[in-house]
Scaffold this active site. Structure first.
Site, PDB file in Angstrom:
ATOM      1  CB  THR A   7       4.147  -4.440  10.728  1.00  0.00           C
ATOM      2  OG1 THR A   7       3.100  -4.871   9.880  1.00  0.00           O
ATOM      3  CG2 THR A   7       5.378  -5.273  10.395  1.00  0.00           C
ATOM      4  CG  ASP A   8      -0.936  -6.572  10.829  1.00  0.00           C
ATOM      5  OD1 ASP A   8      -0.140  -6.083   9.999  1.00  0.00           O
ATOM      6  OD2 ASP A   8      -2.178  -6.503  10.708  1.00  0.00           O
ATOM      7  CD  GLU A   9       2.619  -5.821   5.897  1.00  0.00           C
ATOM      8  OE1 GLU A   9       3.358  -6.375   5.077  1.00  0.00           O
ATOM      9  OE2 GLU A   9       2.169  -4.672   5.724  1.00  0.00           O
ATOM     10  CE1 TYR A  48       7.876  -2.494   6.903  1.00  0.00           C
ATOM     11  CE2 TYR A  48       5.888  -3.804   6.571  1.00  0.00           C
ATOM     12  CZ  TYR A  48       6.582  -2.835   7.275  1.00  0.00           C
ATOM     13  OH  TYR A  48       6.004  -2.211   8.349  1.00  0.00           O
ATOM     14  CE  LYS A  56       8.904  -2.802  11.621  1.00  0.00           C
ATOM     15  NZ  LYS A  56       9.430  -1.527  12.187  1.00  0.00           N
TER      16      LYS A  56
HETATM   17  P1  NAD Z   1       7.040   6.069   7.185  1.00  0.00           P
HETATM   18  O1  NAD Z   1       7.687   5.378   6.035  1.00  0.00           O
HETATM   19  O2  NAD Z   1       5.921   7.002   6.921  1.00  0.00           O
HETATM   20  O3  NAD Z   1       8.142   6.890   8.007  1.00  0.00           O
HETATM   21  C1  NAD Z   1       9.376   6.348   8.338  1.00  0.00           C
HETATM   22  C2  NAD Z   1      10.244   7.459   8.908  1.00  0.00           C
HETATM   23  O4  NAD Z   1      11.512   6.866   9.279  1.00  0.00           O
HETATM   24  C3  NAD Z   1      10.545   8.580   7.911  1.00  0.00           C
HETATM   25  O5  NAD Z   1      10.397   9.843   8.531  1.00  0.00           O
HETATM   26  C4  NAD Z   1      11.998   8.332   7.519  1.00  0.00           C
HETATM   27  O6  NAD Z   1      12.694   9.532   7.178  1.00  0.00           O
HETATM   28  C5  NAD Z   1      12.560   7.694   8.775  1.00  0.00           C
HETATM   29  N1  NAD Z   1      13.724   6.837   8.486  1.00  0.00           N
HETATM   30  C6  NAD Z   1      13.817   5.873   7.529  1.00  0.00           C
HETATM   31  N2  NAD Z   1      15.038   5.330   7.562  1.00  0.00           N
HETATM   32  C7  NAD Z   1      15.716   5.922   8.572  1.00  0.00           C
HETATM   33  C8  NAD Z   1      17.036   5.765   9.112  1.00  0.00           C
HETATM   34  N3  NAD Z   1      17.899   4.884   8.590  1.00  0.00           N
HETATM   35  N4  NAD Z   1      17.392   6.536  10.158  1.00  0.00           N
HETATM   36  C9  NAD Z   1      16.523   7.452  10.686  1.00  0.00           C
HETATM   37  N5  NAD Z   1      15.290   7.659  10.203  1.00  0.00           N
HETATM   38  C10 NAD Z   1      14.884   6.894   9.160  1.00  0.00           C
HETATM   39  O7  NAD Z   1       6.595   4.895   8.170  1.00  0.00           O
HETATM   40  P2  NAD Z   1       5.283   4.800   9.060  1.00  0.00           P
HETATM   41  O8  NAD Z   1       4.165   4.352   8.210  1.00  0.00           O
HETATM   42  O9  NAD Z   1       5.156   6.033   9.860  1.00  0.00           O
HETATM   43  O10 NAD Z   1       5.683   3.580  10.015  1.00  0.00           O
HETATM   44  C11 NAD Z   1       6.346   3.788  11.259  1.00  0.00           C
HETATM   45  C12 NAD Z   1       6.644   2.449  11.888  1.00  0.00           C
HETATM   46  O11 NAD Z   1       5.422   1.721  12.077  1.00  0.00           O
HETATM   47  C13 NAD Z   1       7.542   1.552  11.046  1.00  0.00           C
HETATM   48  O12 NAD Z   1       8.424   0.894  11.903  1.00  0.00           O
HETATM   49  C14 NAD Z   1       6.584   0.580  10.394  1.00  0.00           C
HETATM   50  O13 NAD Z   1       7.223  -0.652  10.138  1.00  0.00           O
HETATM   51  C15 NAD Z   1       5.525   0.451  11.466  1.00  0.00           C
HETATM   52  N6  NAD Z   1       4.184   0.102  10.954  1.00  0.00           N
HETATM   53  C16 NAD Z   1       3.548   0.899  10.036  1.00  0.00           C
HETATM   54  C17 NAD Z   1       2.267   0.553   9.606  1.00  0.00           C
HETATM   55  C18 NAD Z   1       1.493   1.425   8.638  1.00  0.00           C
HETATM   56  O14 NAD Z   1       0.349   1.093   8.312  1.00  0.00           O
HETATM   57  N7  NAD Z   1       2.017   2.557   8.189  1.00  0.00           N
HETATM   58  C19 NAD Z   1       1.656  -0.606  10.060  1.00  0.00           C
HETATM   59  C20 NAD Z   1       2.343  -1.405  10.960  1.00  0.00           C
HETATM   60  C21 NAD Z   1       3.589  -1.024  11.425  1.00  0.00           C
END
Ligand code: NAD
Length: 356
Positions: free
Chosen positions: A134-136, A160, A164
């Site tokens: 993430t950019d965070e 969070y 990350k």
């Molecule tokens: P999300 O919370 O919607 O989904 C996370 C998924 O990971 C879920 O299906 C969950 O069941 C699974 N999970 C959680 N813990 C687990 C574990 N211990 N073992 C196996 N599976 C597990 O997240 P997202 O929004 O789809 O984000 C995906 C990735 O992108 C993350 O790494 C997040 O940090 C990164 N990200 C997200 C955003 C955003 O805007 N949503 C922005 C920047 C980065």
């Protein structure tokens, strides 16, 4: 046919990645997902019955189970998206974030390294470990600061983003120390279909349609860059297949808006496509006490991925947000969807200390 491991493939971004890969490649995809509260298998649609897709309900902290999956499927690459991803939850309960985001990434790195070291040279050369972040991790920008680049120092603010950032450091260390062929991407705020109700855009759309208050943190002037999830999925595929080993790529949508402007735009779109009796949805906006440690501004400079890999976002924020609002309206016709978001809403209240 290549075999790809996608962790977190039942989550919001992971499911968009899996759908993209099913439609645009002939790869076999093994979705490694613990199926936490954030997972939604409905988001995978037809993929669930595709013979190139397999779900392994496994926790990425479970080294034994991961070893078995690597031995059984012999993957050509890993895309690591599984994480605890919601900042409010990381404030009310950080333990799961430390466990999944840090210990889980460490476990996956170690299993990947031991597997990769045993591969024959051609498969070993092709192997990639792609970490999605993430950019965070870069922290907070002042209004006039330049946007984040790949060399901006890390300064995470929340449990969070700190978890990350830790995972990013581990991935870089596994490259530097063990030569594991890694790629890292740091993206801005995603939005689009199937996002969990607890995130800003679906929260506002769904609560507006339910006639509930639209809780805006502080003065709503926090600024974020918005990236459509399908543009993100396309960027991740590009980085995995063409990115330079050991490199980081920032991915952003060139759509910087304040939270309050986003909420007003959602209300304006809803007024247009689903007008409510008695006035505008914007009358439901309510300001609530700001989130502790809330970052004021994130902005992404995506010139590296654009210049080097030829990717650019195809969705403008206005077209993407309109599609997302229309998609949510369609989902509201299903009573099971409405029940699920009502349950999620109750859960969210506990993570925002009743502030809904
Ligand atoms: P999300 O919370 O919607 O989904 C996370 C998924 O990971 C879920 O299906 C969950 O069941 C699974 N999970 C959680 N813990 C687990 C574990 N211990 N073992 C196996 N599976 C597990 O997240 P997202 O929004 O789809 O984000 C995906 C990735 O992108 C993350 O790494 C997040 O940090 C990164 N990200 C997200 C955003 C955003 O805007 N949503 C922005 C920047 C980065």
């Amino acid at each position: 046919m290549a075999t790809l491991f996608v962790t977190g493939g039942a989550g919001f971004i992971g499911s968009a990645v899996v759908r993209y890969l099913m439609e645009n490649t002939d790869w076999r995809v093994i979705n490694i997902d613990k199926l936490t509260y954030a997972a939604n298998l409905s988001s995978l649609g037809d993929t669930l019955t595709n013979e190139r897709y397999y779900l392994a309900q496994v926790d990425i902290c479970d080294q034994t189970a991961l070893n078995e999956l690597f031995a059984q499927y012999q993957p050509d690459a890993v895309m690591h998206l599984a994480a605890e991803s919601h900042v409010d939850r990381s404030i009310s309960g950080p333990a799961d974030f430390i466990e999944t985001n840090i210990v889980g990434t460490y476990t996956l790195l170690e299993v990947s390294r031991h597997y990769w070291q045993t591969l024959a040279s051609s498969k070993r050369d092709r192997f990639r470990f792609h970490h999605i972040s993430t950019d965070e991790v870069y922290g907070d920008l002042a209004t006039d600061d330049p946007a984040f680049t790949e060399t901006t120092p890390y300064a995470p603010s929340s449990p969070y983003s700190a978890s990350k950032a830790s995972s990013d450091h581990l991935v870089r260390a596994w490259h530097r120390t063990y030569d594991l062929p890694v790629l890292i991407t740091n993206c801005s705020n995603n939005y689009g279909p199937w996002q969990h109700q607890e995130k800003l855009i679906p929260l506002m759309i769904n609560r507006a349609l339910a006639g509930k208050a639209l809780p805006v943190y502080g003065d709503g002037q926090q600024r974020r860059d918005w990236l459509h999830v399908d543009d993100h999925a396309r960027a991740l595929h590009r980085v995995l297949t063409q990115g330079r080993i050991g490199n980081t790529y920032n991915i952003g949508g060139n759509n910087e808006y304040s939270n309050i402007d986003v909420v007003h735009e959602i209300c304006r779109l809803l007024d247009e496509v689903a007008p409510r009796a008695g006035g505008s949805y914007s009358e439901q906006i309510s300001y609530v006490t700001d989130r502790p440690g809330h970052d004021q501004r994130y902005a992404i400079d995506n010139s590296k991925i654009t210049n080097e890999l030829g990717w650019k976002p195809s969705e403008s924020f206005s077209s993407g947000l309109r599609k997302t609002v229309v998609w949510a309206l369609g989902m509201h016709k299903h009573s099971s969807f409405k029940e699920a978001i009502a349950d999620a809403d109750n859960d969210i209240t506990t993570h925002r200390e009743g502030q809904l």
